[in-house]
Design a protein around this motif. Structure first.
Motif, PDB file in Angstrom:
ATOM      1  N   PHE A   1       0.829  -1.194   0.000  1.00  0.00           N
ATOM      2  CA  PHE A   1       0.000   0.000   0.000  1.00  0.00           C
ATOM      3  C   PHE A   1       0.873   1.257   0.000  1.00  0.00           C
ATOM      4  O   PHE A   1       2.048   1.222   0.351  1.00  0.00           O
ATOM      5  CB  PHE A   1      -0.912   0.014   1.232  1.00  0.00           C
ATOM      6  N   HIS A   2       0.260   2.380  -0.375  1.00  0.00           N
ATOM      7  CA  HIS A   2       0.918   3.680  -0.271  1.00  0.00           C
ATOM      8  C   HIS A   2      -0.089   4.677   0.319  1.00  0.00           C
ATOM      9  O   HIS A   2      -1.254   4.362   0.500  1.00  0.00           O
ATOM     10  CB  HIS A   2       1.429   4.159  -1.632  1.00  0.00           C
ATOM     11  N   ALA A   3       0.416   5.876   0.635  1.00  0.00           N
ATOM     12  CA  ALA A   3      -0.425   6.915   1.253  1.00  0.00           C
ATOM     13  C   ALA A   3      -1.138   6.386   2.490  1.00  0.00           C
ATOM     14  O   ALA A   3      -2.279   6.744   2.777  1.00  0.00           O
ATOM     15  CB  ALA A   3      -1.436   7.464   0.240  1.00  0.00           C
ATOM     16  N   THR A   4      -0.447   5.552   3.249  1.00  0.00           N
ATOM     17  CA  THR A   4      -1.033   4.947   4.446  1.00  0.00           C
ATOM     18  C   THR A   4      -1.077   5.946   5.597  1.00  0.00           C
ATOM     19  O   THR A   4      -0.121   6.696   5.815  1.00  0.00           O
ATOM     20  CB  THR A   4      -0.211   3.712   4.870  1.00  0.00           C
ATOM     21  N   SER A   5      -2.154   5.942   6.339  1.00  0.00           N
ATOM     22  CA  SER A   5      -2.240   6.747   7.561  1.00  0.00           C
ATOM     23  C   SER A   5      -2.811   5.892   8.680  1.00  0.00           C
ATOM     24  O   SER A   5      -3.717   5.087   8.455  1.00  0.00           O
ATOM     25  CB  SER A   5      -3.102   7.998   7.353  1.00  0.00           C
ATOM     26  N   VAL A   6      -2.241   6.069   9.867  1.00  0.00           N
ATOM     27  CA  VAL A   6      -2.723   5.388  11.071  1.00  0.00           C
ATOM     28  C   VAL A   6      -2.918   6.452  12.138  1.00  0.00           C
ATOM     29  O   VAL A   6      -1.970   7.134  12.526  1.00  0.00           O
ATOM     30  CB  VAL A   6      -1.726   4.319  11.567  1.00  0.00           C
ATOM     31  N   ARG A   7      -4.145   6.595  12.595  1.00  0.00           N
ATOM     32  CA  ARG A   7      -4.455   7.593  13.619  1.00  0.00           C
ATOM     33  C   ARG A   7      -5.322   6.963  14.695  1.00  0.00           C
ATOM     34  O   ARG A   7      -6.018   5.988  14.450  1.00  0.00           O
ATOM     35  CB  ARG A   7      -5.194   8.794  13.000  1.00  0.00           C
ATOM     36  N   LEU A   8      -5.278   7.555  15.870  1.00  0.00           N
ATOM     37  CA  LEU A   8      -6.152   7.124  16.966  1.00  0.00           C
ATOM     38  C   LEU A   8      -7.361   8.035  17.001  1.00  0.00           C
ATOM     39  O   LEU A   8      -7.252   9.243  17.223  1.00  0.00           O
ATOM     40  CB  LEU A   8      -5.407   7.181  18.302  1.00  0.00           C
TER      41      LEU A   8
ATOM     42  N   ALA B   1     -11.215   9.523  18.182  1.00  0.00           N
ATOM     43  CA  ALA B   1     -11.783   9.943  19.457  1.00  0.00           C
ATOM     44  C   ALA B   1     -12.512   8.798  20.162  1.00  0.00           C
ATOM     45  O   ALA B   1     -12.674   8.820  21.383  1.00  0.00           O
ATOM     46  CB  ALA B   1     -12.743  11.115  19.231  1.00  0.00           C
ATOM     47  N   ASP B   2     -12.926   7.793  19.390  1.00  0.00           N
ATOM     48  CA  ASP B   2     -13.621   6.640  19.967  1.00  0.00           C
ATOM     49  C   ASP B   2     -12.661   5.572  20.466  1.00  0.00           C
ATOM     50  O   ASP B   2     -13.085   4.513  20.928  1.00  0.00           O
ATOM     51  CB  ASP B   2     -14.578   6.037  18.953  1.00  0.00           C
ATOM     52  N   GLY B   3     -11.343   5.854  20.364  1.00  0.00           N
ATOM     53  CA  GLY B   3     -10.348   4.899  20.831  1.00  0.00           C
ATOM     54  C   GLY B   3      -9.954   3.859  19.807  1.00  0.00           C
ATOM     55  O   GLY B   3      -9.091   3.018  20.085  1.00  0.00           O
ATOM     56  N   LEU B   4     -10.553   3.893  18.621  1.00  0.00           N
ATOM     57  CA  LEU B   4     -10.209   2.944  17.570  1.00  0.00           C
ATOM     58  C   LEU B   4      -9.093   3.481  16.691  1.00  0.00           C
ATOM     59  O   LEU B   4      -8.975   4.696  16.491  1.00  0.00           O
ATOM     60  CB  LEU B   4     -11.435   2.635  16.706  1.00  0.00           C
ATOM     61  N   LEU B   5      -8.282   2.571  16.179  1.00  0.00           N
ATOM     62  CA  LEU B   5      -7.242   2.942  15.236  1.00  0.00           C
ATOM     63  C   LEU B   5      -7.859   3.088  13.850  1.00  0.00           C
ATOM     64  O   LEU B   5      -8.531   2.177  13.354  1.00  0.00           O
ATOM     65  CB  LEU B   5      -6.145   1.873  15.207  1.00  0.00           C
ATOM     66  N   GLN B   6      -7.636   4.233  13.238  1.00  0.00           N
ATOM     67  CA  GLN B   6      -8.173   4.495  11.905  1.00  0.00           C
ATOM     68  C   GLN B   6      -7.076   4.244  10.877  1.00  0.00           C
ATOM     69  O   GLN B   6      -6.106   5.002  10.784  1.00  0.00           O
ATOM     70  CB  GLN B   6      -8.677   5.937  11.818  1.00  0.00           C
ATOM     71  N   LEU B   7      -7.208   3.159  10.136  1.00  0.00           N
ATOM     72  CA  LEU B   7      -6.237   2.781   9.108  1.00  0.00           C
ATOM     73  C   LEU B   7      -6.818   3.122   7.737  1.00  0.00           C
ATOM     74  O   LEU B   7      -7.909   2.676   7.393  1.00  0.00           O
ATOM     75  CB  LEU B   7      -5.934   1.288   9.199  1.00  0.00           C
ATOM     76  N   ARG B   8      -6.070   3.920   6.976  1.00  0.00           N
ATOM     77  CA  ARG B   8      -6.466   4.280   5.620  1.00  0.00           C
ATOM     78  C   ARG B   8      -5.248   4.102   4.716  1.00  0.00           C
ATOM     79  O   ARG B   8      -4.145   4.539   5.062  1.00  0.00           O
ATOM     80  CB  ARG B   8      -6.952   5.734   5.542  1.00  0.00           C
ATOM     81  N   ALA B   9      -5.435   3.465   3.575  1.00  0.00           N
ATOM     82  CA  ALA B   9      -4.320   3.219   2.662  1.00  0.00           C
ATOM     83  C   ALA B   9      -4.858   2.972   1.267  1.00  0.00           C
ATOM     84  O   ALA B   9      -6.016   2.595   1.081  1.00  0.00           O
ATOM     85  CB  ALA B   9      -3.491   2.025   3.138  1.00  0.00           C
ATOM     86  N   LYS B  10      -3.994   3.180   0.263  1.00  0.00           N
ATOM     87  CA  LYS B  10      -4.347   2.903  -1.126  1.00  0.00           C
ATOM     88  C   LYS B  10      -3.495   1.747  -1.631  1.00  0.00           C
ATOM     89  O   LYS B  10      -2.279   1.743  -1.463  1.00  0.00           O
ATOM     90  CB  LYS B  10      -4.121   4.148  -1.990  1.00  0.00           C
ATOM     91  N   ALA B  11      -4.155   0.780  -2.240  1.00  0.00           N
ATOM     92  CA  ALA B  11      -3.447  -0.389  -2.751  1.00  0.00           C
ATOM     93  C   ALA B  11      -2.538   0.001  -3.905  1.00  0.00           C
ATOM     94  O   ALA B  11      -2.915   0.815  -4.761  1.00  0.00           O
ATOM     95  CB  ALA B  11      -4.444  -1.447  -3.192  1.00  0.00           C
ATOM     96  N   ASP B  12      -1.331  -0.558  -3.922  1.00  0.00           N
ATOM     97  CA  ASP B  12      -0.412  -0.288  -5.033  1.00  0.00           C
ATOM     98  C   ASP B  12      -0.986  -0.798  -6.345  1.00  0.00           C
ATOM     99  O   ASP B  12      -0.789  -0.183  -7.395  1.00  0.00           O
ATOM    100  CB  ASP B  12       0.943  -0.960  -4.766  1.00  0.00           C
ATOM    101  N   LEU B  13      -1.693  -1.917  -6.293  1.00  0.00           N
ATOM    102  CA  LEU B  13      -2.302  -2.481  -7.492  1.00  0.00           C
ATOM    103  C   LEU B  13      -3.755  -2.031  -7.573  1.00  0.00           C
ATOM    104  O   LEU B  13      -4.614  -2.499  -6.828  1.00  0.00           O
ATOM    105  CB  LEU B  13      -2.230  -4.014  -7.461  1.00  0.00           C
ATOM    106  N   GLY B  14      -4.012  -1.093  -8.449  1.00  0.00           N
ATOM    107  CA  GLY B  14      -5.387  -0.638  -8.667  1.00  0.00           C
ATOM    108  C   GLY B  14      -5.792   0.597  -7.902  1.00  0.00           C
ATOM    109  O   GLY B  14      -6.748   1.262  -8.272  1.00  0.00           O
TER     110      GLY B  14
END
Length: 276
Positions: A140-147, A149-162
């Motif tokens: 993946f690229h452009a990955t972000s990991v944030r905590l 306000a609800d205490g959950l980890l927010q993972l966002r990323a774009k697949a290299d393929l597609g």
């Protein structure tokens, strides 16, 4: 797609589907014997932790796919001696030493040969999740990991393929360290971002504490500060992996392997755009 952790064998009581996932409505461990399954666990109250693991499996008694009530088996490692010269061990699971007179008394009696060595916290409930998704940052690229306000980890990323968006809100995140060569000790296969570790790191960042990542001088694994230790910079660190308590950082810091992951993100913003 993220790599799947190899499934366990189906349980004798039919509690698992052929894929190894818990069957809907089935308790994960309604049996007297412990199960060894792909999973992540953490003590509910500890000042250190062992996030960078050498195996994706845990052994214990589980009542569901996730919770705060697991009983996990002790993982004892030799850890030198106490000040009086008596040998001591470190429990990686519960993050405490073993070898005191009370510990030895626990082994006494007619069942001594059949009683496994166990730490004083062996019966303490632990947080856990079974079959966690394993995120491979190399795919993946452009990955972000944030905590959030609800205490959950927010993972966002774009697949290299597609370029498809990969979006997850997770209580626990497992990162494939094999995709990050040189970042941690070579025997580390997985970095487990648990709720206590994520919260401690976010609070230390918010407080402006001097952060770093101190590696154990004995085993080379990264040190993790939790609880009050995550807000009180110090130089001497006790290793959550082997129990060595004489590693010193150059300056007083709050140590977390998440800091090293954050530094990696700063050096490679095209791969990881944000880490907390």
């Amino acid at each position: 797609m993220p790599k799947a952790i190899e499934p366990a064998q189906p349980a004798p009581d039919g509690g698992f589907l052929p894929s190894g996932q818990p069957a809907p409505g089935k308790p994960v461990a309604a049996m007297s014997s412990a199960l060894t399954l792909p999973g992540i666990c953490w003590p509910l109250h500890a000042s250190t932790g062992d996030l960078a693991v050498t195996s994706p499996h845990i052994t214990g008694h589980f009542h569901a796919g996730a919770g705060l009530d697991a009983t996990i088996g002790c993982d004892m490692q030799p850890a030198g001696k106490f000040r009086n010269g008596a040998p001591r061990h470190w429990c990686r699971t519960h993050q405490c030493y073993w070898g005191t007179l009370a510990d030895l008394a626990d082994l006494a009696g007619p069942q001594a040969q059949q009683t496994p060595r166990r730490c004083r916290q062996h019966a303490s409930p632990m947080g856990y999740i079974l079959y966690p998704e394993l995120f491979d940052p190399a795919q993946f690229h452009a990955t972000s990991v944030r905590l959030g306000a609800d205490g959950l980890l927010q993972l966002r990323a774009k697949a290299d393929l597609g370029g498809a968006l990969h979006a997850r809100d997770l209580a626990v995140l497992a990162i494939d360290c094999r995709a990050l060569p040189g970042l941690f000790h070579p025997d580390i296969v997985q970095l487990n971002i648990t709720p206590p570790a994520a919260q401690a790191f976010a609070l230390a960042l918010q407080a402006g504490a001097p952060l770093g990542c101190s590696d154990c001088t004995r085993c080379g694994h990264p040190h993790l500060d939790l609880g009050d230790f995550a807000l009180a910079p110090h130089r001497r660190h006790t290793c959550g992996h082997c129990g060595h308590d004489a590693s010193h950082s150059a300056t007083a810091i709050v140590s977390s392997p998440l800091w090293r992951l954050r530094e990696f993100a700063m050096r490679n913003p095209q791969r990881i755009a944000q880490c907390f």
